[in-house]
Motif scaffolding. Structure first.
Motif, PDB file in Angstrom:
ATOM      1  N   TRP A   1      20.630  -5.241   0.268  1.00  0.00           N
ATOM      2  CA  TRP A   1      19.619  -6.940   0.074  1.00  0.00           C
ATOM      3  C   TRP A   1      18.761  -6.686   1.062  1.00  0.00           C
ATOM      4  CZ3 TRP A   1      17.640  -8.369  -4.112  1.00  0.00           C
ATOM      5  CH2 TRP A   1      17.183  -9.582  -4.554  1.00  0.00           C
ATOM      6  N   GLN A   2      19.096  -7.255   1.956  1.00  0.00           N
ATOM      7  CA  GLN A   2      18.337  -7.144   3.182  1.00  0.00           C
ATOM      8  C   GLN A   2      16.905  -5.745   3.498  1.00  0.00           C
ATOM      9  OE1 GLN A   2      17.824 -10.052   4.477  1.00  0.00           O
ATOM     10  NE2 GLN A   2      19.510 -11.155   3.786  1.00  0.00           N
ATOM     11  N   LEU A   3      17.499  -4.438   3.161  1.00  0.00           N
ATOM     12  CA  LEU A   3      16.584  -3.555   3.255  1.00  0.00           C
ATOM     13  C   LEU A   3      15.666  -3.306   2.444  1.00  0.00           C
ATOM     14  CD1 LEU A   3      16.158  -1.142   4.954  1.00  0.00           C
ATOM     15  CD2 LEU A   3      17.438   0.122   3.034  1.00  0.00           C
ATOM     16  N   LEU A   4      16.233  -3.826   0.701  1.00  0.00           N
ATOM     17  CA  LEU A   4      15.400  -3.910   0.091  1.00  0.00           C
ATOM     18  C   LEU A   4      14.515  -5.448   0.001  1.00  0.00           C
ATOM     19  CD1 LEU A   4      14.432  -3.191  -2.605  1.00  0.00           C
ATOM     20  CD2 LEU A   4      15.704  -4.580  -3.959  1.00  0.00           C
ATOM     21  N   LEU A   5      14.234  -6.216   0.575  1.00  0.00           N
ATOM     22  CA  LEU A   5      13.251  -7.152   0.949  1.00  0.00           C
ATOM     23  C   LEU A   5      12.519  -6.968   2.764  1.00  0.00           C
ATOM     24  CD1 LEU A   5      15.869 -10.871   1.018  1.00  0.00           C
ATOM     25  CD2 LEU A   5      13.840  -9.797  -0.861  1.00  0.00           C
ATOM     26  N   ASN A   6      12.984  -6.273   3.220  1.00  0.00           N
ATOM     27  CA  ASN A   6      12.168  -6.164   4.519  1.00  0.00           C
ATOM     28  C   ASN A   6      11.366  -4.538   3.841  1.00  0.00           C
ATOM     29  OD1 ASN A   6      13.300  -7.336   6.074  1.00  0.00           O
ATOM     30  ND2 ASN A   6      15.126  -5.939   6.835  1.00  0.00           N
ATOM     31  N   LEU A   7      11.835  -3.899   2.413  1.00  0.00           N
ATOM     32  CA  LEU A   7      10.960  -2.827   2.008  1.00  0.00           C
ATOM     33  C   LEU A   7       9.330  -3.285   1.391  1.00  0.00           C
ATOM     34  CD1 LEU A   7       9.834   0.191   1.516  1.00  0.00           C
ATOM     35  CD2 LEU A   7      11.806  -0.065  -0.494  1.00  0.00           C
ATOM     36  N   VAL A   8       9.766  -4.607   0.709  1.00  0.00           N
ATOM     37  CA  VAL A   8       9.034  -5.346  -0.368  1.00  0.00           C
ATOM     38  C   VAL A   8       7.864  -5.846   1.027  1.00  0.00           C
ATOM     39  CG1 VAL A   8       8.566  -7.124  -1.988  1.00  0.00           C
ATOM     40  CG2 VAL A   8      10.570  -5.608  -2.356  1.00  0.00           C
ATOM     41  N   LEU A   9       8.587  -6.632   2.105  1.00  0.00           N
ATOM     42  CA  LEU A   9       7.456  -6.801   2.606  1.00  0.00           C
ATOM     43  C   LEU A   9       7.265  -6.476   3.248  1.00  0.00           C
ATOM     44  CD1 LEU A   9      10.019  -9.979   4.324  1.00  0.00           C
ATOM     45  CD2 LEU A   9       8.972 -10.369   2.744  1.00  0.00           C
ATOM     46  N   GLY A  10       7.220  -4.902   3.964  1.00  0.00           N
ATOM     47  CA  GLY A  10       6.177  -4.089   4.312  1.00  0.00           C
ATOM     48  C   GLY A  10       5.089  -3.851   2.724  1.00  0.00           C
ATOM     49  N   LEU A  11       5.253  -3.408   1.862  1.00  0.00           N
ATOM     50  CA  LEU A  11       4.837  -2.972   1.259  1.00  0.00           C
ATOM     51  C   LEU A  11       3.385  -4.260   1.554  1.00  0.00           C
ATOM     52  CD1 LEU A  11       6.706  -1.659  -1.666  1.00  0.00           C
ATOM     53  CD2 LEU A  11       4.896  -0.405   0.130  1.00  0.00           C
ATOM     54  N   ALA A  12       3.962  -6.206   0.929  1.00  0.00           N
ATOM     55  CA  ALA A  12       3.213  -6.407   0.337  1.00  0.00           C
ATOM     56  C   ALA A  12       1.768  -6.848   2.337  1.00  0.00           C
ATOM     57  CB  ALA A  12       3.983  -7.862   0.797  1.00  0.00           C
ATOM     58  N   TYR A  13       2.725  -6.515   3.113  1.00  0.00           N
ATOM     59  CA  TYR A  13       1.421  -5.981   4.576  1.00  0.00           C
ATOM     60  C   TYR A  13       0.534  -4.782   4.617  1.00  0.00           C
ATOM     61  CZ  TYR A  13       5.283  -9.874   7.211  1.00  0.00           C
ATOM     62  OH  TYR A  13       5.586 -10.285   8.470  1.00  0.00           O
ATOM     63  N   LEU A  14       0.374  -4.157   3.511  1.00  0.00           N
ATOM     64  CA  LEU A  14      -0.089  -2.696   3.015  1.00  0.00           C
ATOM     65  C   LEU A  14      -0.992  -3.379   2.577  1.00  0.00           C
ATOM     66  CD1 LEU A  14       2.163   0.041   3.511  1.00  0.00           C
ATOM     67  CD2 LEU A  14       1.028  -0.637   5.303  1.00  0.00           C
ATOM     68  N   TRP A  15      -1.207  -4.756   1.457  1.00  0.00           N
ATOM     69  CA  TRP A  15      -1.739  -5.117   0.375  1.00  0.00           C
ATOM     70  C   TRP A  15      -3.657  -4.103   1.089  1.00  0.00           C
ATOM     71  CZ3 TRP A  15      -6.155  -8.249   0.409  1.00  0.00           C
ATOM     72  CH2 TRP A  15      -5.836  -9.250   2.361  1.00  0.00           C
ATOM     73  N   PRO A  16      -4.252  -4.580   2.050  1.00  0.00           N
ATOM     74  CA  PRO A  16      -5.551  -4.245   2.367  1.00  0.00           C
ATOM     75  C   PRO A  16      -5.755  -2.763   2.076  1.00  0.00           C
ATOM     76  CG  PRO A  16      -4.445  -5.778   4.591  1.00  0.00           C
ATOM     77  CD  PRO A  16      -3.249  -5.193   3.372  1.00  0.00           C
ATOM     78  N   LEU A  17      -4.551  -1.341   3.020  1.00  0.00           N
ATOM     79  CA  LEU A  17      -4.998  -0.362   2.646  1.00  0.00           C
ATOM     80  C   LEU A  17      -5.481  -0.537   1.030  1.00  0.00           C
ATOM     81  CD1 LEU A  17      -5.229   2.220   3.875  1.00  0.00           C
ATOM     82  CD2 LEU A  17      -2.651   2.206   4.340  1.00  0.00           C
ATOM     83  N   ALA A  18      -4.031  -0.821   0.769  1.00  0.00           N
ATOM     84  CA  ALA A  18      -4.292  -0.517  -1.062  1.00  0.00           C
ATOM     85  C   ALA A  18      -5.510  -1.575  -1.507  1.00  0.00           C
ATOM     86  CB  ALA A  18      -2.928  -1.395  -1.738  1.00  0.00           C
ATOM     87  N   LEU A  19      -6.213  -1.920  -0.798  1.00  0.00           N
ATOM     88  CA  LEU A  19      -7.507  -2.991  -1.769  1.00  0.00           C
ATOM     89  C   LEU A  19      -8.368  -1.670  -1.551  1.00  0.00           C
ATOM     90  CD1 LEU A  19      -9.348  -5.000  -3.376  1.00  0.00           C
ATOM     91  CD2 LEU A  19      -9.395  -5.736  -0.629  1.00  0.00           C
ATOM     92  N   VAL A  20      -8.859  -1.042  -0.002  1.00  0.00           N
ATOM     93  CA  VAL A  20      -9.620  -0.133   0.212  1.00  0.00           C
ATOM     94  C   VAL A  20      -8.985   0.985  -0.638  1.00  0.00           C
ATOM     95  CG1 VAL A  20     -10.139   1.643   2.210  1.00  0.00           C
ATOM     96  CG2 VAL A  20      -9.880  -1.281   2.309  1.00  0.00           C
ATOM     97  N   VAL A  21      -8.235   2.368  -0.725  1.00  0.00           N
ATOM     98  CA  VAL A  21      -7.521   3.349  -1.978  1.00  0.00           C
ATOM     99  C   VAL A  21      -8.419   2.429  -3.167  1.00  0.00           C
ATOM    100  CG1 VAL A  21      -5.973   4.393  -2.911  1.00  0.00           C
ATOM    101  CG2 VAL A  21      -6.165   3.637  -0.246  1.00  0.00           C
ATOM    102  N   ALA A  22      -8.341   1.643  -3.258  1.00  0.00           N
ATOM    103  CA  ALA A  22      -8.489   1.568  -4.825  1.00  0.00           C
ATOM    104  C   ALA A  22     -10.205   1.418  -5.291  1.00  0.00           C
ATOM    105  CB  ALA A  22      -8.131   0.224  -5.601  1.00  0.00           C
ATOM    106  N   VAL A  23     -10.983   0.757  -4.134  1.00  0.00           N
ATOM    107  CA  VAL A  23     -11.946   0.777  -3.837  1.00  0.00           C
ATOM    108  C   VAL A  23     -12.883   1.410  -3.524  1.00  0.00           C
ATOM    109  CG1 VAL A  23     -14.469  -0.373  -3.241  1.00  0.00           C
ATOM    110  CG2 VAL A  23     -12.877  -1.874  -3.520  1.00  0.00           C
ATOM    111  N   ALA A  24     -11.866   2.762  -3.111  1.00  0.00           N
ATOM    112  CA  ALA A  24     -12.885   4.571  -2.268  1.00  0.00           C
ATOM    113  C   ALA A  24     -13.257   5.193  -3.956  1.00  0.00           C
ATOM    114  CB  ALA A  24     -11.882   4.474  -0.699  1.00  0.00           C
ATOM    115  N   VAL A  25     -11.824   5.188  -3.868  1.00  0.00           N
ATOM    116  CA  VAL A  25     -11.284   6.912  -5.280  1.00  0.00           C
ATOM    117  C   VAL A  25     -12.080   6.396  -6.329  1.00  0.00           C
ATOM    118  CG1 VAL A  25      -9.342   7.694  -6.529  1.00  0.00           C
ATOM    119  CG2 VAL A  25      -8.850   6.900  -4.190  1.00  0.00           C
ATOM    120  N   PRO A  26     -12.451   5.274  -6.898  1.00  0.00           N
ATOM    121  CA  PRO A  26     -13.932   5.829  -8.359  1.00  0.00           C
ATOM    122  C   PRO A  26     -14.955   5.645  -7.461  1.00  0.00           C
ATOM    123  CG  PRO A  26     -12.046   3.562  -8.626  1.00  0.00           C
ATOM    124  CD  PRO A  26     -11.789   3.768  -6.848  1.00  0.00           C
ATOM    125  N   GLY A  27     -15.155   5.524  -6.435  1.00  0.00           N
ATOM    126  CA  GLY A  27     -16.866   6.202  -5.835  1.00  0.00           C
ATOM    127  C   GLY A  27     -16.594   6.979  -5.678  1.00  0.00           C
TER     128      GLY A  27
END
Length: 305
Positions: free
Chosen positions: A267-293
């Protein structure tokens, strides 16, 4: 003829009387000389004053008890080490195992203070096997044996014990003699300083005095140190207390506790994974903007061809 017979007889009697008186005088002089030689040297009369100075510088006269040494020449007293008390430096080394180190330390402190000594150094080391205390004790030499006897009641076991007595009487006599000689020379230089007339003479004598005073201070320091070493004996005391070994078995958790621990870890490992993805939200935003362009740019190029 008969009238002249008595005169030769009288002449012969007179000569015999003179010889008898002369031999009697020689016998008297020889007897007086024998009596003088039989008198001990300390009881013989002093030589005449006109010969006293010559005899004083004669080699035989300078030797005490020499065969030709006259009693009128007195010899200076010779310093002997027998008149000086023996100068002994005592040092002891002790290694004791004690039952209770803290109690033994308290006992040693009390003994040293009561006998007029002091502890010059202290060092304690503790480990899982034993607790150890190293002490350097300084005690008046007259009470060295008393402290040694008192310390003998402390140990459960004696690992090492040694006592050394070093005779420094010769060194002490030599230092004191050199110091006295240098002080006499200093006094002579001070007298010369009073008689100096020129500036050059004054400076030379003052320089000699300065060097001599430095040597005197060094000798006095050595003599004080040696006297202190003789006055206070040193005891190097090492005491230690052996620590008892206790086995403490490790407590491992049972099966149910290990299952619960594994679930909690997942359970602690899953929580840490979700938290890690949450830390990557700026990167996901850049990908979401860059790919359609990028796709729109490729389409425009294809239409232009």
């Amino acid at each position: 003829m008969k009238a002249f017979l008595p005169y030769p007889l009288i002449l012969l009697l007179a000569l015999a009387a003179c010889e008898g008186s002369g031999s009697g005088q020689d016998y008297t002089e020889r007897a007086s000389e024998d009596v003088l030689y039989d008198i001990p040297m300390t009881e013989q009369p002093a030589p005449p004053m006109e010969y006293a100075e010559e005899l004083a510088f004669a080699p035989e006269a300078r030797q005490a008890g020499g065969p030709s040494g006259p009693s009128g020449v007195t010899q200076p007293p010779v310093a002997s080490s027998d008149t000086i008390q023996k100068q002994i430096i005592k040092t002891a080394s002790l290694v004791y195992e004690v039952k209770q180190l803290q109690q033994a330390q308290y006992t040693v402190d009390s003994l040293v203070k009561r006998l007029g000594g002091y502890i010059s150094s202290s060092n304690q080391n503790n480990s899982s096997q034993r607790h150890e205390l190293n002490l350097s004790l300084r005690i008046p030499s007259a009470r060295f044996d008393a402290l040694m006897q008192a310390l003998a009641a402390l140990p459960e076991r004696i690992d090492h014990q040694s006592v050394e007595a070093r005779d420094v009487t010769e060194e002490y006599i030599d230092l004191r003699s050199r110091l006295q000689t240098k002080k006499k020379v200093e006094k002579r230089y001070q007298e010369l300083l009073q008689k100096a007339n020129t500036v050059k003479e004054i400076l030379e004598v003052e320089e000699k005095l300065r060097q001599l005073q430095e040597e005197i201070e060094a000798k006095e320091g050595q003599l004080r140190y040696l006297t202190h070493q003789v006055s206070y004996s040193t005891i190097h005391l090492n005491m230690y207390e052996v620590q008892k070994f206790e086995y403490l078995p490790s407590r491992s958790p049972h099966f149910g506790q290990r299952i619960l621990g594994a679930l909690d870890g997942g359970w602690q490992l899953l929580l840490n994974l979700v938290l890690g993805l949450a830390y990557l939200w700026p990167l996901a935003l850049v990908v979401a903007v860059a790919v359609p362009g990028i796709r729109a740019y490729r389409r425009r190029r294809q239409r232009g061809h």
